[in-house]
Scaffold this active site. Structure first.
Site, short mmCIF file in Angstrom:
data_model
loop_
_atom_site.label_atom_id
_atom_site.label_comp_id
_atom_site.label_asym_id
_atom_site.label_seq_id
_atom_site.Cartn_x
_atom_site.Cartn_y
_atom_site.Cartn_z
N LYS A 10 -6.14 -4.82 6.31
CA LYS A 10 -5.76 -3.39 6.26
C LYS A 10 -6.40 -2.72 5.06
O LYS A 10 -6.76 -3.37 4.06
CB LYS A 10 -4.23 -3.24 6.20
CG LYS A 10 -3.61 -3.71 4.87
CD LYS A 10 -3.38 -2.61 3.87
CE LYS A 10 -3.62 -2.94 2.42
NZ LYS A 10 -2.92 -3.77 1.59
N GLY A 191 -6.80 -6.38 -2.17
CA GLY A 191 -6.14 -5.18 -1.64
C GLY A 191 -6.43 -4.93 -0.17
O GLY A 191 -6.18 -3.84 0.35
N LEU A 192 -6.95 -5.96 0.52
CA LEU A 192 -7.30 -5.77 1.93
C LEU A 192 -6.33 -6.49 2.88
O LEU A 192 -6.62 -6.70 4.06
CB LEU A 192 -8.74 -6.25 2.18
CG LEU A 192 -9.81 -5.44 1.43
CD1 LEU A 192 -11.19 -6.04 1.67
CD2 LEU A 192 -9.80 -3.97 1.86
N ASP A 252 1.75 -3.75 5.11
CA ASP A 252 0.59 -4.61 5.42
C ASP A 252 0.79 -5.40 6.71
O ASP A 252 -0.10 -5.45 7.57
CB ASP A 252 0.34 -5.60 4.27
CG ASP A 252 -0.17 -4.92 3.01
OD1 ASP A 252 -0.22 -3.68 2.99
OD2 ASP A 252 -0.53 -5.64 2.07
N1 LIG Z 1 -6.90 -17.37 4.19
C1 LIG Z 1 -5.82 -17.68 3.46
N2 LIG Z 1 -5.44 -18.95 3.34
C2 LIG Z 1 -4.37 -19.25 2.60
N3 LIG Z 1 -3.59 -18.38 1.95
C3 LIG Z 1 -3.93 -17.10 2.03
C4 LIG Z 1 -5.06 -16.68 2.78
N4 LIG Z 1 -5.16 -15.36 2.65
C5 LIG Z 1 -4.12 -14.98 1.87
N5 LIG Z 1 -3.38 -16.01 1.49
C6 LIG Z 1 -2.16 -15.96 0.67
O1 LIG Z 1 -1.98 -14.63 0.27
C7 LIG Z 1 -2.09 -14.48 -1.15
C8 LIG Z 1 -2.89 -13.22 -1.47
O2 LIG Z 1 -2.04 -12.14 -1.37
P1 LIG Z 1 -2.26 -10.84 -2.30
O3 LIG Z 1 -1.21 -9.87 -1.96
O4 LIG Z 1 -2.42 -11.27 -3.72
O5 LIG Z 1 -3.65 -10.33 -1.82
P2 LIG Z 1 -4.01 -9.51 -0.56
O6 LIG Z 1 -2.97 -9.70 0.50
O7 LIG Z 1 -5.39 -9.87 -0.23
O8 LIG Z 1 -3.98 -8.03 -1.14
P3 LIG Z 1 -2.95 -6.81 -0.86
O9 LIG Z 1 -1.60 -7.38 -0.61
O10 LIG Z 1 -2.99 -6.02 -2.14
O11 LIG Z 1 -3.53 -6.08 0.27
C9 LIG Z 1 -2.81 -15.75 -1.60
O12 LIG Z 1 -2.45 -16.08 -2.93
C10 LIG Z 1 -2.30 -16.78 -0.61
O13 LIG Z 1 -1.02 -17.21 -0.99
C1 LIG Z 2 0.76 -2.12 -0.10
C2 LIG Z 2 0.77 -3.48 -0.72
O1 LIG Z 2 -0.46 -4.11 -0.38
C3 LIG Z 2 0.94 -3.42 -2.20
C4 LIG Z 2 -0.29 -2.93 -2.89
O2 LIG Z 2 -0.05 -2.59 -4.24
C5 LIG Z 2 1.80 -4.38 -0.16
C6 LIG Z 2 3.14 -3.77 0.17
O3 LIG Z 2 3.22 -2.73 0.85
O4 LIG Z 2 4.14 -4.35 -0.18
#
Ligand SMILES: Nc1ncnc2c1ncn2[C@@H]1O[C@H](COP(=O)(O)OP(=O)(O)OP(=O)(O)O)[C@@H](O)[C@H]1O
Ligand SMILES: C[C@@](O)(CCO)CC(=O)[O-]
Length: 260
Positions: A10, A191-192, A252
């Protein structure tokens, strides 16, 4: 049978982070995906069990030499045991383990299902149609299972994802030996929405194997979940997101579930 599900990342166009505190945000899914595949070991296990059962039976019968239609029984026994060995070689993976391969982050885990049952069965799952939060007690028990895997220190940030996996897997499917493989186009922590795509794709494979969703598995290509099934999927993915994020807004997982 192997089931695969994919879920998109996202992008938040407005309201990033403020959404966590209840503000409105504008977001969209886009075409980078996390892909999860699931295969239960019991799919091939039945044949193996039959060979072993037959082998044990033959071991008992084989103690007493006798002729059948002019041939010694030990000849039959030789063929039977050859079959057992071939079957064992074929089903090297057919053991009592739950394997998780996180390809895109280079991590592999394997638990004995007996050990997982010992650690988590008192929590009362599986919950399947009733998305259930991971209690403090469950977090503690799951943390012990994750710690036993000697998680590499440099990747400890990913441990929350492994915890979310164990909660979603056992809550939806219980204690079954299987192999789960996750690959992703999405960078982690950029952040994706990689965590939401992880939870949504994983939950989609787990639910697809249950009677709680209706999917016509005879169709070719990607199938789409129906509206009420999407609601169940989204609620379970949110429970996974809570383990990874603490207090997510739910944006998300909702965008990843209902997006492209
Ligand atoms: N392909 C994957 N394999 C295993 N764990 C994953 C994978 N992708 C995400 N994760 C889990 O999600 C966490 C990342 O979440 P985080 O919220 O930090 O980043 P994001 O979801 O990419 O960003 P945001 O929430 O800001 O959009 C990782 O630390 C891990 O626990
Ligand atoms: C938007 C989100 O990615 C937090 C980003 O700061 C996750 C949430 O909505 O909880």
């Amino acid at each position: 049978m192997e089931i695969k599900a994919r879920a998109p990342g996202k992008i938040i166009l407005a309201g990033e982070h403020a959404v966590v505190h209840g503000s409105t945000a504008v977001a969209a899914s886009f075409d980078l995906f996390t892909l999860c595949s699931l295969r239960f070991h019991s799919d091939s296990g039945e044949a193996y069990m039959n060979w072993v059962d037959l082998g044990l039976l033959e071991m008992v019968i084989g103690r007493y030499p006798f002729y059948i239609m002019g041939r010694w029984v030990c000849y039959e026994r030789f063929l039977l045991w050859m079959g057992v060995f071939v079957e064992l070689a074929y089903n090297g993976e057919n053991d009592d383990t739950l394997n998780l391969s996180l390809k895109s982050v280079g991590l592999e885990f394997s638990w004995s299902v007996g050990r997982i049952r010992e650690a988590l069965s008192h929590l009362g799952g599986p919950f399947l149609s009733t998305p259930t939060s991971c209690s403090t007690e469950a977090v503690r028990c799951i943390a012990a299972l994750v710690e036993e895997q000697n998680f590499p220190e440099a990747k400890i940030g990913l441990a929350t994802g492994v915890s979310a996996f164990l909660w979603l897997y056992t809550s939806i499917q219980g204690f079954k030996p299987a192999t789960v493989v996750v690959t992703s186009d999405l960078p982690v922590g950029a952040g994706l929405g990689s965590s939401a795509a992880f939870c949504v794709s994983l939950t989609a494979t787990l639910l697809a194997y249950s009677d709680s969703v209706s999917l016509d598995k005879n169709q070719q290509g990607w199938l789409a979940y129906g509206d009420s099934d999407l609601d169940l999927l989204n609620k379970w993915a949110f429970e996974g997101e809570k383990i990874i994020h603490g207090k997510p807004s739910g944006l998300d997982n909702t965008v990843s579930t209902y997006g492209m």
